[in-house]
Design a protein around this motif. Structure first.
Motif, mmCIF file in Angstrom:
data_model
loop_
_atom_site.group_PDB
_atom_site.id
_atom_site.type_symbol
_atom_site.label_atom_id
_atom_site.label_comp_id
_atom_site.label_asym_id
_atom_site.label_seq_id
_atom_site.Cartn_x
_atom_site.Cartn_y
_atom_site.Cartn_z
ATOM 1 N N HIS A 18 0.834 -1.200 0.000
ATOM 2 C CA HIS A 18 0.000 0.000 0.000
ATOM 3 C C HIS A 18 0.873 1.256 0.000
ATOM 4 C CE1 HIS A 18 -3.706 -2.294 1.167
ATOM 5 N NE2 HIS A 18 -2.815 -3.073 1.766
ATOM 6 N N ASN A 19 1.116 1.827 -1.164
ATOM 7 C CA ASN A 19 1.763 3.139 -1.252
ATOM 8 C C ASN A 19 3.063 3.190 -0.432
ATOM 9 O OD1 ASN A 19 1.478 5.702 -2.491
ATOM 10 N ND2 ASN A 19 0.909 6.607 -0.532
ATOM 11 N N VAL A 20 3.911 2.191 -0.608
ATOM 12 C CA VAL A 20 5.141 2.061 0.185
ATOM 13 C C VAL A 20 6.269 2.926 -0.388
ATOM 14 C CG1 VAL A 20 6.958 0.471 0.923
ATOM 15 C CG2 VAL A 20 4.560 -0.244 0.984
ATOM 16 N N SER A 21 6.920 3.674 0.481
ATOM 17 C CA SER A 21 8.102 4.446 0.106
ATOM 18 C C SER A 21 9.243 4.103 1.064
ATOM 19 C CB SER A 21 7.824 5.951 0.160
ATOM 20 O OG SER A 21 6.845 6.327 -0.791
ATOM 21 N N ALA A 22 10.460 4.030 0.525
ATOM 22 C CA ALA A 22 11.624 3.731 1.365
ATOM 23 C C ALA A 22 12.895 4.092 0.604
ATOM 24 C CB ALA A 22 11.656 2.258 1.759
ATOM 25 N N THR A 23 13.943 4.373 1.348
ATOM 26 C CA THR A 23 15.253 4.659 0.757
ATOM 27 C C THR A 23 16.262 3.636 1.263
ATOM 28 O OG1 THR A 23 14.801 7.039 0.618
ATOM 29 C CG2 THR A 23 17.108 6.353 0.542
ATOM 30 N N PHE A 24 16.976 3.019 0.332
ATOM 31 C CA PHE A 24 17.993 2.019 0.666
ATOM 32 C C PHE A 24 19.350 2.640 0.343
ATOM 33 C CE2 PHE A 24 14.059 -0.067 -0.475
ATOM 34 C CZ PHE A 24 13.844 -0.921 0.595
ATOM 35 N N GLY A 39 4.278 -8.607 3.194
ATOM 36 C CA GLY A 39 4.533 -7.933 1.927
ATOM 37 C C GLY A 39 5.997 -7.653 1.664
ATOM 38 N N LYS A 40 6.876 -8.042 2.591
ATOM 39 C CA LYS A 40 8.293 -7.705 2.419
ATOM 40 C C LYS A 40 8.927 -8.436 1.236
ATOM 41 C CE LYS A 40 10.324 -10.938 5.784
ATOM 42 N NZ LYS A 40 9.114 -11.771 5.935
ATOM 43 N N THR A 41 8.522 -9.683 0.994
ATOM 44 C CA THR A 41 9.068 -10.422 -0.144
ATOM 45 C C THR A 41 8.595 -9.816 -1.454
ATOM 46 O OG1 THR A 41 9.194 -12.473 1.143
ATOM 47 C CG2 THR A 41 9.224 -12.679 -1.255
ATOM 48 N N VAL A 42 7.324 -9.403 -1.504
ATOM 49 C CA VAL A 42 6.798 -8.749 -2.708
ATOM 50 C C VAL A 42 7.519 -7.428 -2.948
ATOM 51 C CG1 VAL A 42 4.743 -7.727 -3.777
ATOM 52 C CG2 VAL A 42 4.549 -9.855 -2.492
ATOM 53 N N LEU A 43 7.855 -6.722 -1.865
ATOM 54 C CA LEU A 43 8.604 -5.467 -2.002
ATOM 55 C C LEU A 43 9.963 -5.737 -2.634
ATOM 56 C CD1 LEU A 43 9.058 -2.469 -1.554
ATOM 57 C CD2 LEU A 43 9.729 -2.981 0.812
ATOM 58 N N MET A 44 10.674 -6.752 -2.134
ATOM 59 C CA MET A 44 11.984 -7.055 -2.709
ATOM 60 C C MET A 44 11.848 -7.498 -4.160
ATOM 61 S SD MET A 44 15.050 -9.643 -1.505
ATOM 62 C CE MET A 44 15.904 -8.462 -0.455
ATOM 63 N N LYS A 45 10.872 -8.336 -4.460
ATOM 64 C CA LYS A 45 10.680 -8.794 -5.838
ATOM 65 C C LYS A 45 10.336 -7.633 -6.761
ATOM 66 C CE LYS A 45 9.333 -13.603 -5.018
ATOM 67 N NZ LYS A 45 8.254 -14.628 -5.169
ATOM 68 N N TYR A 215 2.071 -2.128 4.615
ATOM 69 C CA TYR A 215 2.389 -0.721 4.828
ATOM 70 C C TYR A 215 3.794 -0.586 5.420
ATOM 71 C CZ TYR A 215 -2.625 0.256 4.306
ATOM 72 O OH TYR A 215 -3.921 0.368 3.839
ATOM 73 N N ARG A 216 4.466 0.508 5.092
ATOM 74 C CA ARG A 216 5.727 0.803 5.765
ATOM 75 C C ARG A 216 5.397 1.333 7.155
ATOM 76 N NH1 ARG A 216 9.366 5.930 4.654
ATOM 77 N NH2 ARG A 216 8.004 6.637 6.326
ATOM 78 N N GLU A 217 5.717 0.521 8.157
ATOM 79 C CA GLU A 217 5.316 0.812 9.528
ATOM 80 C C GLU A 217 6.367 1.617 10.292
ATOM 81 O OE1 GLU A 217 2.688 0.332 12.926
ATOM 82 O OE2 GLU A 217 2.399 -0.017 10.778
ATOM 83 N N TRP A 218 7.650 1.367 9.989
ATOM 84 C CA TRP A 218 8.729 2.007 10.761
ATOM 85 C C TRP A 218 10.019 1.963 9.964
ATOM 86 C CZ3 TRP A 218 13.449 0.439 12.879
ATOM 87 C CH2 TRP A 218 13.981 1.231 13.910
ATOM 88 N N VAL A 219 10.862 2.983 10.161
ATOM 89 C CA VAL A 219 12.195 3.026 9.568
ATOM 90 C C VAL A 219 13.169 3.515 10.636
ATOM 91 C CG1 VAL A 219 13.696 4.082 7.845
ATOM 92 C CG2 VAL A 219 11.355 3.475 7.234
ATOM 93 N N GLY A 220 14.308 2.865 10.746
ATOM 94 C CA GLY A 220 15.318 3.273 11.712
ATOM 95 C C GLY A 220 16.532 2.379 11.606
ATOM 96 N N ASP A 221 17.382 2.384 12.637
ATOM 97 C CA ASP A 221 18.560 1.523 12.611
ATOM 98 C C ASP A 221 18.600 0.644 13.861
ATOM 99 O OD1 ASP A 221 19.679 2.984 14.757
ATOM 100 O OD2 ASP A 221 20.764 4.323 13.400
ATOM 101 N N MET A 222 19.653 -0.153 13.977
ATOM 102 C CA MET A 222 19.751 -1.143 15.046
ATOM 103 C C MET A 222 19.902 -0.498 16.416
ATOM 104 S SD MET A 222 23.508 -2.587 14.049
ATOM 105 C CE MET A 222 24.903 -1.471 13.790
ATOM 106 N N HIS A 223 20.270 0.765 16.473
ATOM 107 C CA HIS A 223 20.363 1.461 17.751
ATOM 108 C C HIS A 223 19.014 2.064 18.141
ATOM 109 C CE1 HIS A 223 24.643 0.875 17.367
ATOM 110 N NE2 HIS A 223 24.657 1.540 16.224
ATOM 111 N N GLU A 224 18.351 2.653 17.168
ATOM 112 C CA GLU A 224 17.049 3.281 17.424
ATOM 113 C C GLU A 224 15.966 2.270 17.765
ATOM 114 O OE1 GLU A 224 17.432 7.087 14.385
ATOM 115 O OE2 GLU A 224 16.909 5.118 13.593
ATOM 116 N N ILE A 225 16.140 1.048 17.297
ATOM 117 C CA ILE A 225 15.089 0.049 17.457
ATOM 118 C C ILE A 225 14.846 -0.300 18.925
ATOM 119 C CG2 ILE A 225 16.416 -2.128 17.376
ATOM 120 C CD1 ILE A 225 14.371 -3.053 15.237
ATOM 121 N N TYR A 226 15.864 -0.122 19.776
ATOM 122 C CA TYR A 226 15.704 -0.444 21.191
ATOM 123 C C TYR A 226 14.746 0.519 21.892
ATOM 124 C CZ TYR A 226 19.642 -3.691 20.892
ATOM 125 O OH TYR A 226 20.458 -4.743 20.566
#
Length: 259
Positions: A18-24, A39-45, A215-226
């Motif tokens: 659903h209207n997913v946006s992300a930066t890699f 939906g993560k596998t569909v996103l990668m595909k 849906y893109r629920e959250w974006v962050g890094d391994m430090h922020e995730i805590y």
């Protein structure tokens, strides 16, 4: 860098993304995480080009995959390395033969140059001396390393890894994670890893995209995730007592260090 903008993908009458946006980001280990069916596998595909979204943009350093012609798509694929969940090695080929395969198929290098490049890649993943063995003669962890060597043989700008730790013991999984992280940094690759492994999330998650119900629920890094307040992410990552204890330990020690 790969940018995904407002991607929507459906199968039949069901919308998966659903209207997913992300930066890699380039030079970082970018992880896509989420429950099965999220939906993560569909996103990668979609990013790789195996499925085509109904709308949105998929930009490889500004080049929109969804607007490319056949020739442009072929050229882009030559910049992509793939690490499959099951390694996908050729049983009838030696370790060296497996790594040489993409070089033979997609370059005009001489046979000597191909062999030298393949051996260099095997040495880079700590498999020097294993070149004459067959996949059935080596461990699952070694097979993954062969697959990584093959994936980087063409010196890709973009590396996609689908569940790279699937079927591996914890110690070997950590070695694979560290190898992927080191190669990403060393060669400045845009690496995208689709994973269920929470050790990977907390160990090498330099840029994490959490997908829930498409849906893109959250974006962050391994430090922020805590310290995230996102309940769905907390339930997914810290579901077990062990990982909850790790979270509590990290937060406690961070608080002490700040005093």
């Amino acid at each position: 860098m790969i940018e995904v903008k407002n991607i929507t993908k459906s199968f039949d009458d069901k919308t998966i993304l659903h209207n997913v946006s992300a930066t890699f980001e380039t030079g970082k280990t970018n992880l896509i995480i989420g429950q099965s069916g999220s939906g993560k596998t569909v996103l990668m595909k979609s990013i790789v080009g195996l499925v085509k979204p109904e709308q949105g943009e998929i930009l490889f350093d500004g080049r929109d995959l969804l607007k490319m012609d056949v020739s442009q798509t072929k050229s882009l694929r030559e910049e992509i390395g793939m690490l499959f969940q099951g390694s996908a090695l050729f049983d009838s080929e030696t370790v060296l033969g497996n790594v040489m395969f993409p070089l033979t198929m997609f370059t005009s290098m001489t046979q000597g140059e191909i062999k030298d490049r393949a051996q260099f890649c095997l040495e880079r993943v700590n498999l020097k001396g294993a070149d004459k063995k067959y996949p059935s003669e080596i461990s699952g962890g070694m097979q993954k390393r062969v697959a990584i060597a093959r994936a980087i043989a063409l010196n890709p700008k973009y590396l996609f890894c689908d569940e790279p730790n699937s079927g591996l013991d914890p110690k070997t999984s950590i070695l694979i994670d560290e190898l992927l992280r080191d190669i990403t940094h060393e060669y400045n690759i845009t690496t995208i890893i689709n994973t269920h492994d929470m050790n990977s999330v907390l160990g090498i998650g330099e840029n994490i995209i959490f997908i829930k119900n498409g849906y893109r629920e959250w974006v962050g890094d391994m430090h922020e995730i805590y310290r995230t307040s996102n309940e769905a992410l907390n339930e997914f990552v810290f579901a077990t007592d062990l990982f909850q204890k790790v979270k509590n330990y990290v937060i406690t020690h961070e608080s002490r260090d700040q005093k």
